[in-house]
Enzyme design. Structure first.
Site, short mmCIF file in Angstrom:
data_model
loop_
_atom_site.label_atom_id
_atom_site.label_comp_id
_atom_site.label_asym_id
_atom_site.label_seq_id
_atom_site.Cartn_x
_atom_site.Cartn_y
_atom_site.Cartn_z
N GLY A 38 0.79 -1.24 0.00
CA GLY A 38 0.00 0.00 0.00
C GLY A 38 0.81 1.28 0.00
O GLY A 38 0.35 2.32 -0.47
N ASP A 96 -5.78 2.78 10.15
CA ASP A 96 -7.21 2.55 10.29
C ASP A 96 -7.45 2.15 11.75
O ASP A 96 -7.59 3.03 12.60
CB ASP A 96 -7.64 1.48 9.27
N THR A 100 -2.00 -2.92 12.49
CA THR A 100 -0.85 -3.27 11.64
C THR A 100 0.41 -2.55 12.13
O THR A 100 1.44 -3.18 12.40
CB THR A 100 -1.14 -2.89 10.17
N ASP A 152 -5.61 -0.18 -2.15
CA ASP A 152 -6.31 -1.09 -3.07
C ASP A 152 -7.63 -1.57 -2.52
O ASP A 152 -7.89 -1.53 -1.31
CB ASP A 152 -5.45 -2.32 -3.33
P1 IMP Z 1 -5.15 -1.23 10.34
O1 IMP Z 1 -4.29 -2.34 10.84
O2 IMP Z 1 -6.61 -1.44 10.67
O3 IMP Z 1 -4.68 0.15 10.75
O4 IMP Z 1 -5.18 -1.32 8.77
C1 IMP Z 1 -4.10 -1.03 8.06
C2 IMP Z 1 -4.15 -1.68 6.70
O5 IMP Z 1 -5.48 -1.99 6.25
C3 IMP Z 1 -3.61 -0.67 5.72
O6 IMP Z 1 -2.22 -0.83 5.57
C4 IMP Z 1 -4.38 -0.99 4.47
O7 IMP Z 1 -3.70 -1.98 3.74
C5 IMP Z 1 -5.69 -1.57 4.94
N1 IMP Z 1 -6.79 -0.57 4.89
C6 IMP Z 1 -7.42 0.01 5.94
N2 IMP Z 1 -8.37 0.87 5.52
C7 IMP Z 1 -8.32 0.85 4.17
C8 IMP Z 1 -9.05 1.55 3.13
O8 IMP Z 1 -9.94 2.40 3.37
N3 IMP Z 1 -8.70 1.26 1.85
C9 IMP Z 1 -7.74 0.36 1.52
N4 IMP Z 1 -7.02 -0.30 2.46
C10 IMP Z 1 -7.31 -0.06 3.76
MG MG Z 2 -1.56 -1.98 3.45
#
Ligand code: IMP
Ligand code: MG
Length: 176
Positions: A38, A96, A100, A152
């Protein structure tokens, strides 16, 4: 799809973030670690704006997400350079829930870096589930599923030069 950030808005936001990063590190050597896939577009733009002694590496994180929801996180360090005694800046596309970056930051901390900070293009408002806050954020966005500039949906749309929100019908169409 609805454009949230145009190409020129993104350019300005990334430039602002690069200036903040350069001000913070004050010419000190820095290792940029980009979370693939990403952050691939952000990585290419950001490193060309940073006038610092830089090392650049990547690691891969995938959540096995079927669509727009989060699955179990897998991290692959095979392509990562040595980070012992280095200042590391972890770069990702979006913060988000934060799980991660929190997981990667915790694992990196065990590899003896001098310090670990995080930079993201986007932070979704009202979604964080972790204590970690990204140190550098180019844009705050509403809680919508977005694509483009590296982000994506099922590996589609990463190449778009803008960031756009997908509607339910966009998602249904792209899921086919
Ligand atoms: P987290 O662990 O919930 O913070 O999510 C992080 C990962 O989820 C990012 O690196 C993205 O790959 C994916 N992600 C979260 N939200 C979106 C979105 O709105 N569009 C695309 N990918 C997302
Ligand atoms: Mg990602």
């Amino acid at each position: 799809m609805k454009v949230l950030l145009s190409e020129s808005e993104i350019r300005r936001g990334v430039r602002r973030m690069a200036e903040d990063i350069a001000r913070h590190y004050q010419g000190q050597p820095l290792t940029i670690l980009a979370v693939m896939t990403g952050s691939v577009v952000l990585l290419a733009d950001l490193i060309r704006l940073l006038d610092l002694p830089l090392r650049v590496g990547v690691l891969q994180a995938s959540s096995y997400r079927a669509g727009t929801t989060r699955g179990e996180l897998t991290i692959n360090y095979d392509l990562m350079p040595d980070v012992a005694n280095r200042d590391v800046l972890l770069v990702d596309d979006i913060f988000d829930t934060g799980h991660t970056l929190e997981a990667i930051t915790r694992l990196l901390a065990g590899m003896g870096p001098r310090g670990v900070r995080t930079a993201v293009l986007l932070r979704k408002q009202g979604r964080s589930e972790v204590a970690l806050q990204p140190d550098f954020v180019a844009f705050e966005i509403p809680d919508e599923f977005v694509v483009g500039y590296g982000l994506d949906y099922r590996d589609q749309f990463r190449h778009l030069p803008f960031v756009a929100a997908l509607s339910e019908s966009d998602i249904a169409r792209a899921a086919r």
